[in-house]
Design an enzyme around this catalytic site. Sequence first.
Site, mmCIF file in Angstrom:
data_model
loop_
_atom_site.group_PDB
_atom_site.id
_atom_site.type_symbol
_atom_site.label_atom_id
_atom_site.label_comp_id
_atom_site.label_asym_id
_atom_site.label_seq_id
_atom_site.Cartn_x
_atom_site.Cartn_y
_atom_site.Cartn_z
ATOM 1 N N ASP A 278 46.742 10.520 -25.435
ATOM 2 C CA ASP A 278 47.270 9.617 -26.088
ATOM 3 C C ASP A 278 47.010 10.034 -27.549
ATOM 4 O O ASP A 278 46.449 11.040 -27.943
ATOM 5 C CB ASP A 278 46.494 8.383 -25.811
ATOM 6 C CG ASP A 278 44.972 8.481 -25.806
ATOM 7 O OD1 ASP A 278 44.578 9.529 -26.116
ATOM 8 O OD2 ASP A 278 44.584 7.498 -25.525
ATOM 9 N N ASP B 134 37.616 -2.844 -22.712
ATOM 10 C CA ASP B 134 38.299 -3.678 -22.109
ATOM 11 C C ASP B 134 39.135 -3.115 -20.602
ATOM 12 O O ASP B 134 40.078 -3.492 -20.101
ATOM 13 C CB ASP B 134 39.573 -4.434 -22.798
ATOM 14 C CG ASP B 134 40.489 -3.104 -23.350
ATOM 15 O OD1 ASP B 134 40.179 -2.086 -23.197
ATOM 16 O OD2 ASP B 134 41.082 -3.452 -24.299
ATOM 17 N N HIS C 25 40.613 -0.054 -20.751
ATOM 18 C CA HIS C 25 41.703 0.525 -20.883
ATOM 19 C C HIS C 25 41.568 2.156 -20.471
ATOM 20 O O HIS C 25 40.396 2.515 -20.647
ATOM 21 C CB HIS C 25 42.526 0.193 -22.189
ATOM 22 C CG HIS C 25 41.486 0.946 -23.465
ATOM 23 N ND1 HIS C 25 41.411 0.233 -24.374
ATOM 24 C CD2 HIS C 25 41.362 2.000 -23.700
ATOM 25 C CE1 HIS C 25 40.749 0.853 -25.352
ATOM 26 N NE2 HIS C 25 40.699 2.419 -24.831
ATOM 27 N N GLU D 165 46.378 -0.663 -22.668
ATOM 28 C CA GLU D 165 45.750 -1.714 -22.826
ATOM 29 C C GLU D 165 45.757 -2.758 -21.651
ATOM 30 O O GLU D 165 46.870 -2.667 -20.876
ATOM 31 C CB GLU D 165 45.985 -2.554 -24.038
ATOM 32 C CG GLU D 165 45.800 -1.849 -25.277
ATOM 33 C CD GLU D 165 44.180 -1.878 -25.680
ATOM 34 O OE1 GLU D 165 43.397 -1.891 -24.901
ATOM 35 O OE2 GLU D 165 43.760 -1.700 -26.923
HETATM 36 C C1 GLP Z 1 40.097 5.250 -27.070
HETATM 37 C C2 GLP Z 1 40.827 6.489 -26.183
HETATM 38 C C3 GLP Z 1 40.304 6.188 -24.904
HETATM 39 C C4 GLP Z 1 38.805 6.261 -24.622
HETATM 40 C C5 GLP Z 1 38.205 5.089 -25.125
HETATM 41 C C6 GLP Z 1 36.741 5.127 -25.244
HETATM 42 O O1 GLP Z 1 40.393 4.076 -27.024
HETATM 43 N N1 GLP Z 1 42.036 6.268 -26.202
HETATM 44 O O2 GLP Z 1 40.928 7.441 -24.018
HETATM 45 O O3 GLP Z 1 38.454 6.332 -23.263
HETATM 46 O O4 GLP Z 1 38.652 5.008 -26.662
HETATM 47 O O5 GLP Z 1 36.351 5.886 -26.268
HETATM 48 P P1 GLP Z 1 34.625 6.121 -26.200
HETATM 49 O O6 GLP Z 1 34.509 7.121 -25.118
HETATM 50 O O7 GLP Z 1 34.392 6.561 -27.547
HETATM 51 O O8 GLP Z 1 34.074 4.795 -25.738
#
Ligand code: GLP
Length: 261
Positions: A67, A136, A138, A143
């Site tokens: 992404d 949440d 995702h 989302e």
């Molecule tokens: C972002 C990324 C996701 C990731 C999420 C959680 O939103 N787009 O791919 O899984 O963050 O991040 P973290 O691992 O820092 O909690």
Amino acid sequence: MEVVIVPDAAAGGELIAEAMAELLRRKPDALLGVATGSTPLPIYEALAAKVSAGAVDVSRARIAQLDEYVGLPAEHPESYRSVLRQQVLEPLGLEAKAFMGPDGTASDVRAACEAYDKALEDAGGVDLQLLGIGTDGHIGFNEPCSSLASRTRIKTLTEQTRIDNARFFDGDIEQVPHHVITQGIGTILDARHLVLLATGEGKAEAVAATVEGPVAAVCPASALQLHPHATVVVDEAAASELKLADYFRHTYANKPDWQGI
Ligand code: GLP
């Protein structure tokens, strides 16, 4: 799906890095789908350590982005392209030509999304897709209530995700873009092996919904239940809301050695 409960984030990183190394020994030009966020860092560190130790050759590996923020120039330090260059490509000694990702600065975002889905297909598809999970539920930037059949497209972030990600933008939510390009859930499900890592208590509820809840768009990660080869690796804190934790521990401890994850 298989759920593996590990003692801590480092153990999760080591387990997943070894699965990636194993894949690259079988298929040296494997296409690895990588994720951003803090969670996958122990994976990238463990894989780079294996490369330094000569335990695996990654020189032919290919890397695909999950992404991207819309509107951040590629050289912006928080564009996911920059983050992945710094956290994955450079430590593994890979050049830019090994990397593919959507163009977050394209004037025609829709065309850029379609082009990325096509590029993934033309590249033979993702062999192993790493995933984190948002608080949440995702995955990527899909989302809650994202279509479970979605392809790569533009999404608008929830306020919660912008709050969560503000820490990468000097704690200033105003700097966090509203829009992103993300592989769709259908795109993610096309990968041959999905590996989701979740660590910390903050992810416990989302992990329980993913693993033990119904398949429902309100928890996008629950789509992993539809995949024939999905592995969810969680530390003790992230596993703390799982009702079937003992069962998962028992099955992992007793599975055949040759099976891997
Ligand atoms: C972002 C990324 C996701 C990731 C999420 C959680 O939103 N787009 O791919 O899984 O963050 O991040 P973290 O691992 O820092 O909690």
